[in-house]
Design an enzyme around this catalytic site. Structure first.
Site, PDB file in Angstrom:
ATOM      1  N   CYS A 153     -10.638  -6.666   1.619  1.00 34.21           N
ATOM      2  CA  CYS A 153     -11.116  -5.343   2.019  1.00 34.21           C
ATOM      3  C   CYS A 153     -12.603  -5.191   1.719  1.00 34.21           C
ATOM      4  O   CYS A 153     -13.284  -4.423   2.372  1.00 34.21           O
ATOM      5  CB  CYS A 153     -10.354  -4.248   1.286  1.00 34.21           C
ATOM      6  SG  CYS A 153      -8.689  -4.708   0.868  1.00 34.21           S
ATOM      7  N   GLN A 209       0.657  -8.987  -6.481  1.00 31.14           N
ATOM      8  CA  GLN A 209       0.184 -10.366  -6.642  1.00 31.14           C
ATOM      9  C   GLN A 209       1.115 -11.194  -7.535  1.00 31.14           C
ATOM     10  O   GLN A 209       0.997 -12.420  -7.579  1.00 31.14           O
ATOM     11  CB  GLN A 209      -1.222 -10.386  -7.251  1.00 31.14           C
ATOM     12  CG  GLN A 209      -2.312  -9.926  -6.305  1.00 31.14           C
ATOM     13  CD  GLN A 209      -2.577 -10.898  -5.170  1.00 31.14           C
ATOM     14  OE1 GLN A 209      -2.424 -12.116  -5.316  1.00 31.14           O
ATOM     15  NE2 GLN A 209      -2.967 -10.387  -4.031  1.00 31.14           N
ATOM     16  N   HIS A 253       4.412 -10.068   2.299  1.00 29.22           N
ATOM     17  CA  HIS A 253       3.528 -11.103   2.856  1.00 29.22           C
ATOM     18  C   HIS A 253       2.716 -11.844   1.801  1.00 29.22           C
ATOM     19  O   HIS A 253       1.990 -12.784   2.132  1.00 29.22           O
ATOM     20  CB  HIS A 253       2.629 -10.537   3.957  1.00 29.22           C
ATOM     21  CG  HIS A 253       1.492  -9.669   3.497  1.00 29.22           C
ATOM     22  ND1 HIS A 253       0.213 -10.158   3.405  1.00 29.22           N
ATOM     23  CD2 HIS A 253       1.428  -8.371   3.141  1.00 29.22           C
ATOM     24  CE1 HIS A 253      -0.593  -9.169   3.008  1.00 29.22           C
ATOM     25  NE2 HIS A 253       0.125  -8.076   2.841  1.00 29.22           N
ATOM     26  N   SER A 304       0.827  -1.207   0.000  1.00 24.66           N
ATOM     27  CA  SER A 304       0.000   0.000   0.000  1.00 24.66           C
ATOM     28  C   SER A 304       0.863   1.259   0.000  1.00 24.66           C
ATOM     29  O   SER A 304       0.617   2.192  -0.772  1.00 24.66           O
ATOM     30  CB  SER A 304      -0.923   0.021   1.225  1.00 24.66           C
ATOM     31  OG  SER A 304      -1.798  -1.088   1.186  1.00 24.66           O
ATOM     32  N   THR A 317      13.788   4.482  10.693  1.00 24.28           N
ATOM     33  CA  THR A 317      14.777   3.431  10.916  1.00 24.28           C
ATOM     34  C   THR A 317      14.340   2.156  10.205  1.00 24.28           C
ATOM     35  O   THR A 317      13.194   1.732  10.332  1.00 24.28           O
ATOM     36  CB  THR A 317      14.930   3.177  12.432  1.00 24.28           C
ATOM     37  OG1 THR A 317      15.246   4.426  13.051  1.00 24.28           O
ATOM     38  CG2 THR A 317      16.030   2.165  12.722  1.00 24.28           C
TER      39      THR A 317
HETATM   40  C1  LIG Z   1      -2.189  -7.029  -0.950  1.00 26.06           C
HETATM   41  C2  LIG Z   1      -2.140  -6.054  -2.059  1.00 26.06           C
HETATM   42  C3  LIG Z   1      -1.743  -4.718  -1.855  1.00 26.06           C
HETATM   43  C4  LIG Z   1      -1.441  -4.179  -0.478  1.00 26.06           C
HETATM   44  O1  LIG Z   1      -0.243  -4.672   0.045  1.00 26.06           O
HETATM   45  P1  LIG Z   1       0.012  -4.550   1.623  1.00 26.06           P
HETATM   46  O2  LIG Z   1       1.422  -4.992   1.800  1.00 26.06           O
HETATM   47  O3  LIG Z   1      -0.968  -5.433   2.298  1.00 26.06           O
HETATM   48  O4  LIG Z   1      -0.168  -3.100   1.963  1.00 26.06           O
HETATM   49  C5  LIG Z   1      -1.682  -3.879  -2.941  1.00 26.06           C
HETATM   50  N1  LIG Z   1      -1.983  -4.312  -4.177  1.00 26.06           N
HETATM   51  C6  LIG Z   1      -2.355  -5.582  -4.420  1.00 26.06           C
HETATM   52  C7  LIG Z   1      -2.652  -6.000  -5.811  1.00 26.06           C
HETATM   53  C8  LIG Z   1      -2.461  -6.489  -3.373  1.00 26.06           C
HETATM   54  O5  LIG Z   1      -2.858  -7.738  -3.616  1.00 26.06           O
END
Ligand SMILES: *Cc1c(COP(=O)(O)O)cnc(C)c1O
Length: 396
Positions: free
Chosen positions: A325, A179, A201, A71, A237
């Protein structure tokens, strides 16, 4: 049986990534900006991880800025390109209707600040074309942002071709590859990409860590102001343990890709075929071929996605309806609406996102569980009765 089929929402950390995080926390806890050896050891580990990530992505270490996740990387890419464009009188931005909210909501905020945004329509198959991008570019276009692969329906966009058009026309090209990285063989410097976002993640690394790639020579601005970390492009940091965990996870993902892509793709296709065979009046969302190895996304007529998820959870299956979401809210997914699903149908959606850990046995169990739950819900649905008795027309 407990089955995890929501790998597009997040993934389980790999043992190697956990070990790397632990090492970072126990031994490399100094501040990388400190001059004594404890700090310098942390700094060296950070430099090493940056180089390994760059090697895995096919770019140079200097082109990578660590962020707090996908994000933040998306926010920084868009806000930076918008501000730099405005300095030259360019305040037009092109993106697509089915981006992640990290992109769409940033664009909405930029609109309120006086930028003009064109959101390209997405074809029924979940793809945008390079021709659409070419037709939308204007003399005052500052930025094009098109996601690499969609998080709900898994479709993979023609990124190198879109990038080529942007480069020809001198427009900055950003792609949200959250993704795609770790799941598809990406060589950033061969794909005409100026900026790219990724997140740890989504490929078995830690949460709260990501990267913004910016091609050498493309100017960009910080989003977080403060100290001079990350060459002045991202203050704060550095999260050394998380960076180490992300580097370990990415290396594992890239090394394992050659065996994992065909294996996960075969599981995906088995699941798609099984659902199509067992359940009537359903449709796969997005192209059958140009999709992420693990993504299965369906709409079922006469079904409420929320109840589907709860009943699947009772059967031990962790799945999702639309994106994480949007589940929990009653608005149908903007992605499904963008590919032309009508509201009623979009409400009956299910995303099963598979990973390396899933098995054929689990896939077969999921096929029968989804069938049972869909039959059960349709049995109670007044909408389904109307469809059956001809008072309503089937759409799927
Ligand atoms: C999960 C996701 C994000 C957000 O990533 P975070 O590390 O959770 O902030 C943005 N774009 C896509 C396509 C995602 O699947």
């Amino acid at each position: 049986m407990r089955i995890y089929a929501d790998n597009a929402a997040t993934t389980r950390m790999s043992p190697g990534a956990i070990a790397a995080v632990k090492e970072g926390m126990e031994r490399l806890w100094g501040n990388p900006s400190s001059l004594y050896s404890l700090g310098q050891e942390a700094n060296e580990a950070l430099t090493g991880a940056r180089e390994r990530i760059a090697a895995a992505l096919g770019c140079s270490a200097k082109e990578l800025t660590f962020t707090s996740g996908g994000s933040e990387a998306d926010n920084q890419a868009l806000r930076s390109a918008a501000a730099l464009g405005a300095r030259k009188g360019k305040k037009h931005i092109i993106s697509t209707a089915f981006e992640h909210h990290a992109v769409l909501h940033t664009l909405r905020a930029l609109e309120r600040e006086g930028y003009e945004v064109t959101l390209l329509d997405v074809h029924e198959n979940g793809l945008v074309t390079p021709e659409q991008v070419a037709a939308a570019i204007r003399p005052d276009t500052a930025l094009v942002s098109v996601m690499y692969a969609n998080n709900e329906i898994g479709t993979i966009q023609p990124v190198p071709e879109i990038g080529r058009i942007c480069r020809e026309k001198g427009v900055v090209f950003h792609t949200d590859a959250v993704q795609a990285v770790g799941h598809l063989p990406i060589r950033i410097d061969e794909e005409n990409i100026d900026m790219l976002s990724l997140s740890g993640h989504k490929f078995h690394g830690p949460k709260g860590i990501g990267v913004l790639y910016v091609r050498r020579g493309v100017p960009f601005l910080p989003l977080i102001e403060g100290g001079a970390q990350e060459r002045g492009k991202r203050a704060g940091t550095e999260n050394v343990p998380a960076v180490l965990g992300m580097a370990a996870a990415l290396e594992e993902a890239v090394t394992g890709m050659q065996t994992n892509i065909p294996r996960v793709t075969a599981l995906r296709d088995r699941l798609i075929q099984g659902i199509r065979r067992e359940i009537s009046h359903c449709a796969l969302n997005g192209d059958g071929e140009k999709r992420l190895p693990g993504n299965v996304s369906f709409c079922f007529e006469g079904i409420e996605g929320e109840s589907l998820l709860l009943l699947l959870d009772d059967k031990g299956i962790s799945a999702s309806s639309g994106s994480a979401c949007t589940s929990g809210s009653l608005d149908p997914s903007h992605v499904l609406l963008a590919i032309g699903r009508v509201h009623d149908v979009a409400h009956g959606s299910l995303r099963l996102s598979l990973g390396e850990e899933n098995t054929e046995e689990e896939v077969d169990y999921m096929i029968s569980a989804v069938k049972e739950v869909v039959d059960y819900l349709r049995g109670m649905s007044p909408v389904w009765r109307d469809l059956q008795e001809g008072r309503r027309q089937f759409i799927l």
